[in-house]
Design a protein around this motif. Structure first.
Motif, PDB file in Angstrom:
ATOM      1  N   VAL A   1       0.818  -1.215  -0.027  1.00 46.55           N
ATOM      2  CA  VAL A   1       0.059  -0.053   0.064  1.00 46.55           C
ATOM      3  C   VAL A   1       0.868   1.252  -0.038  1.00 46.55           C
ATOM      4  O   VAL A   1       0.502   2.406  -0.513  1.00 46.55           O
TER       5      VAL A   1
ATOM      6  N   PHE B   1      -1.705   3.360  -2.462  1.00 44.66           N
ATOM      7  CA  PHE B   1      -3.159   2.856  -2.923  1.00 44.66           C
ATOM      8  C   PHE B   1      -3.850   3.265  -1.560  1.00 44.66           C
ATOM      9  O   PHE B   1      -3.565   3.600  -0.404  1.00 44.66           O
ATOM     10  N   LEU B   2      -5.330   3.369  -1.830  1.00 44.14           N
ATOM     11  CA  LEU B   2      -6.237   3.718  -0.734  1.00 44.14           C
ATOM     12  C   LEU B   2      -6.768   2.316  -0.320  1.00 44.14           C
ATOM     13  O   LEU B   2      -7.323   2.348   0.597  1.00 44.14           O
TER      14      LEU B   2
ATOM     15  N   VAL C   1      -6.638   1.844   3.565  1.00 44.03           N
ATOM     16  CA  VAL C   1      -5.471   2.607   3.910  1.00 44.03           C
ATOM     17  C   VAL C   1      -5.336   3.216   5.337  1.00 44.03           C
ATOM     18  O   VAL C   1      -4.384   3.081   6.263  1.00 44.03           O
ATOM     19  N   ASP C   2      -6.755   3.081   6.021  1.00 45.60           N
ATOM     20  CA  ASP C   2      -7.028   3.670   7.512  1.00 45.60           C
ATOM     21  C   ASP C   2      -6.388   2.316   8.405  1.00 45.60           C
ATOM     22  O   ASP C   2      -5.848   2.744   9.373  1.00 45.60           O
TER      23      ASP C   2
ATOM     24  N   ILE D   1      -4.124   0.400   7.345  1.00 45.34           N
ATOM     25  CA  ILE D   1      -2.603   0.152   7.025  1.00 45.34           C
ATOM     26  C   ILE D   1      -2.058   1.138   8.025  1.00 45.34           C
ATOM     27  O   ILE D   1      -0.772   0.885   8.447  1.00 45.34           O
ATOM     28  N   ILE D   2      -2.631   2.449   8.355  1.00 45.42           N
ATOM     29  CA  ILE D   2      -1.769   3.305   9.175  1.00 45.42           C
ATOM     30  C   ILE D   2      -1.661   2.474  10.502  1.00 45.42           C
ATOM     31  O   ILE D   2      -0.663   2.690  11.339  1.00 45.42           O
TER      32      ILE D   2
ATOM     33  N   ILE E   1       1.186   0.312  10.494  1.00 47.02           N
ATOM     34  CA  ILE E   1       2.532   0.789  10.463  1.00 47.02           C
ATOM     35  C   ILE E   1       2.861   1.305  11.893  1.00 47.02           C
ATOM     36  O   ILE E   1       3.867   0.890  12.335  1.00 47.02           O
TER      37      ILE E   1
ATOM     38  N   ASP F   1      -9.349   8.594  10.617  1.00 45.57           N
ATOM     39  CA  ASP F   1      -9.277   7.875   9.364  1.00 45.57           C
ATOM     40  C   ASP F   1      -9.687   8.697   8.382  1.00 45.57           C
ATOM     41  O   ASP F   1     -10.447   8.583   7.220  1.00 45.57           O
TER      42      ASP F   1
ATOM     43  N   LEU G   1      -8.927  10.763   4.647  1.00 47.13           N
ATOM     44  CA  LEU G   1      -7.992  10.582   3.210  1.00 47.13           C
ATOM     45  C   LEU G   1      -7.331  11.740   3.131  1.00 47.13           C
ATOM     46  O   LEU G   1      -6.213  11.724   2.294  1.00 47.13           O
TER      47      LEU G   1
ATOM     48  N   VAL H   1      -3.246  11.284   2.699  1.00 42.82           N
ATOM     49  CA  VAL H   1      -3.040  10.333   3.413  1.00 42.82           C
ATOM     50  C   VAL H   1      -1.666   9.514   2.952  1.00 42.82           C
ATOM     51  O   VAL H   1      -1.007   8.953   3.625  1.00 42.82           O
TER      52      VAL H   1
ATOM     53  N   ILE I   1       1.668   8.391   5.269  1.00 39.33           N
ATOM     54  CA  ILE I   1       2.103   7.090   5.683  1.00 39.33           C
ATOM     55  C   ILE I   1       3.523   7.502   5.666  1.00 39.33           C
ATOM     56  O   ILE I   1       4.395   6.756   6.351  1.00 39.33           O
TER      57      ILE I   1
ATOM     58  N   ILE J   1       4.521   8.721   8.962  1.00 38.51           N
ATOM     59  CA  ILE J   1       4.681   7.844  10.207  1.00 38.51           C
ATOM     60  C   ILE J   1       5.980   6.843  10.044  1.00 38.51           C
ATOM     61  O   ILE J   1       6.687   6.539  10.949  1.00 38.51           O
TER      62      ILE J   1
END
Lengths: 453, 453
Positions: free
Chosen positions: A221, A226-227, A244-245, A247-248, A251, B225, B227, B244, B248, B251
């Protein structure tokens, strides 16, 4: 929507005034994350009152943000039926995560109260391991068949989209539900209504396997910005998407896990704050590595006991024990942190095993010669004996070279063995290095003792 | 789109066969991240050939993924005019980042060759600090005025959207360009065409200030959350958005920075792999902390020299130096890592300063009494003297209590002073603890010497 502090103040006032109408309106406009934070500060009775004011969709979003203790108190106050109703409207991945943390009894009870279809979806999700693509994916995605027209596709989307977590990508499947393409909402809208989806979709979609580790999913991602990324099973069938939320969160959690492990603080439930609030949890997470350090320290004492006569002849040998263990520990910690993070970010290539070790060893040697020379000179000056300086200096060079090598080698070996390289933590590495360093030092001191007195 | 390995193999074959037509087609279908990776493996002549085959939009996306050395070689091969053309079509935040890493001369030259409007946008962005909201935002967002109708708004979007990085949120501004609302694309489409935007938009939009630290921006995006999040200046005017995908990266980079700092490896350009590939860069980043460790170690030696007579009377005192420094260092590292990560994740509240320290000190005391008792008993047994065990045990308790307290206190103080708490690194903390630990030990040994012989 209000600032979260203003919201909390206002909500508390309406609650105190029992002005539920105004409170309901306030809740409607506020973000679920803020409502959850506010709820967690209330007593269980008030939690029940406030939570009842939320409509089902909002309640689902708020429930997803709550900690375990608030959820169990809501279960007591509101009853399982009401919670099951809310689970029904929750995204399936969130519902599965939530149920996954409950007792088996409660889980079965809630699943029994949920609508059959939702309960089945959730149950399937719970079977995937928590830290895999399957464990973090949702089953609410938009998929259309490749053999329909663009016009029909838009119609299908209108009917199914309210349920889908994200509609930025529309995935295309064949009759066997295998993922064969992707198309953006925008492309779909501008396409000729009579075109077949198969003729306008992009083929060879980037995908992840349902058993892939969540770190791997995060890498994909992040790499492609990617979203969302589609998840397929071993037959290539589309089974879900990871957004993606989530994925955050991955991480974040993986970085916290690495930092804790590197400092020798054991496994904890990801993102759980208990270690900060309970002395007992804190001690329990840290003690295992400290006991290893203790055993290593006693072994170090035993090694020094072995050169008791040398130490009593040349007391100055003791003066340089802290610098020896200190330098070794720090070089080792640096090397292992660099290697662990390098493996996580992809900067260290597992394939280039020897190259990585040789580079880090070279760095250790350069630093060792530099520091060893300075400290050796100081030692010779303090003791008024050149040979004493040589022993201290050589021990430092040997120790720092070993430290840099071990700090790099151990995480790499762990990775090869399938163990998390971050287990090569500071306590582990520095204890091991203390012992090898003292062995080098005591051997040199014994061999060259005649030159020291 | 092909798997990245298959793509690379195929592209190399077409390149060797000089089959530029097939290569162009292959490039059209592949993701920019993969093309960038492929380019970086070619020599500069081939890089020029392949890069020329990309259309301008694709070239911009690829350029954004390339490392500094490949970009400078492309500049030499293709000339500044061609690169400036590509910068024109790049999102302004990416163009600003790219130019920010170039020499002033080259930067001015490229800006001069760019279209005036783009050059101005980019120049404005470059004035924000790199790690603030302003430094990571893009100026390509979709904003509409509150006093227009839904129908007119959709028309505006059609005209401006191709330029915007994300259209999931449409921001609403007043006549002074101040951010007053937000509306989703979907809401806009289903609204009555004649409704005023002001009547259907959501007010009180969550926003960040252009000078907010990027970590703060990441926290907001992760919490809600989002975008994308809008960025405003001190007057409340909308100046950009942060998406977003950039969050990433933030982070990732912040976690790497924390891990490196915690292990005592200094500042490096974020996400730069040089530390893994150049022995010199590696040594330079680590040496500063090692020199501090060295000075601390020499000071520790000086403290032990002060109890030379006690050491020569009771040599066994030397045996317990490694366990003393080892336990202290490890507890200190654990505490500082927990505190630094807790501050980053929000689990440690700056406000609860004393509470945090008391909890961590309590954990240190519990672990100290436990380990101190065990090691004290071993020491008494080895030496055949109860009092010797008492000295070693007490020194350990004192050392571990101090270590836990310092490991927590120092990062908290750094945060209060506005210094990154991760500077309270392992080398720094463990060196400081070595010294206090040895001071406690040598004081106890001096005071109680008569009981030890």
């Amino acid at each position: 929507m209000l600032d979260r502090k203003d919201f909390s103040t206002k909500a508390n006032r309406f609650l105190a005034e029992n002005n539920l109408e105004k409170l309901t309106q306030l809740l409607t406009e506020q973000h679920p994350a803020d409502i959850a934070e506010f709820l967690q500060e209330l007593d269980s009775e008030k939690q029940g009152i406030v939570f009842s004011l939320l409509d089902r969709e909002k309640a689902a979003l708020v429930l997803n943000e709550l900690d375990a203790s608030t959820i169990s108190s809501l279960l007591d106050t509101l009853g399982a039926e009401r919670i099951a109703e809310i689970l029904d409207v929750m995204p399936t991945d969130d519902a599965a995560d939530l149920l996954g943390e409950m007792s088996d009894l409660l889980k079965q009870r809630l699943l029994g109260l949920m609508e059959l279809e939702d309960a089945q979806d959730v149950q399937e999700l719970m079977e995937y391991k928590k830290d895999t693509a399957g464990g973090i994916m949702t089953t609410e995605y938009v998929a259309i068949r490749e053999d329909i027209t663009a016009e029909r596709a838009i119609q299908v989307l209108r009917e199914t989209a309210p349920d889908a977590e994200t509609v930025y990508y529309v995935y295309v499947v064949n009759t066997k539900n295998q993922l064969v393409g992707v198309i953006s909402l925008r492309e779909l809208i501008v396409a000729d209504p009579n075109t077949l989806i198969a003729d306008i979709m992009h083929r060879n979609v980037i995908r992840v396997n349902v058993n892939d580790d969540q770190e791997e999913v995060a890498r994909v991602v992040a790499r492609y910005d990617f979203l969302a990324v589609p998840v397929v099973d071993d037959e290539g069938s589309l089974v879900g998407i990871v957004t993606v939320d989530d994925i955050i969160d991955v991480i974040h959690d993986e970085a916290t896990e690495d930092i804790f492990r590197l400092s020798g603080t054991s496994e904890l439930p990801a993102d759980d704050g208990d270690i900060y609030h309970s002395v007992l949890v804190n001690v329990r997470s840290r003690l295992p590595w400290l006991i290893i350090t203790m055993l290593g320290g006693l072994l170090a004492g035993r090694i020094l006991k072995g050169i008791e006569s040398q130490l009593s002849t040349v007391v100055a040998l003791a003066f340089f024990i802290p610098i020896l263990t200190g330098m070794g520990g720090n070089i080792g910690t640096q090397s292992s942190s660099l290697t662990v993070r390098g493996l996580a970010t992809g900067h260290v290539d597992e394939g280039a095993f020897f190259q990585t070790i040789i580079r880090q060893a070279a760095a250790g040697l350069v630093m060792g010669v530099l520091i060893g020379t300075i400290v050796g000179l100081v030692a010779a000056w303090w003791q008024g004996k050149v040979m004493f300086g040589v022993v201290v200096g050589l021990a430092l060079v040997g120790n720092m070279l070993t430290a840099a090598t071990m700090g790099t080698l151990v995480p790499l070996i762990f990775r090869k063995l399938g163990v998390d390289p971050a287990v090569a933590s500071a306590p582990f590495i520095s204890t091991a290095i203390d012992i090898t360093g003292l062995l080098i030092y005591s051997t040199l001191a014994s061999l060259l003792l005649s030159y020291l007195v």
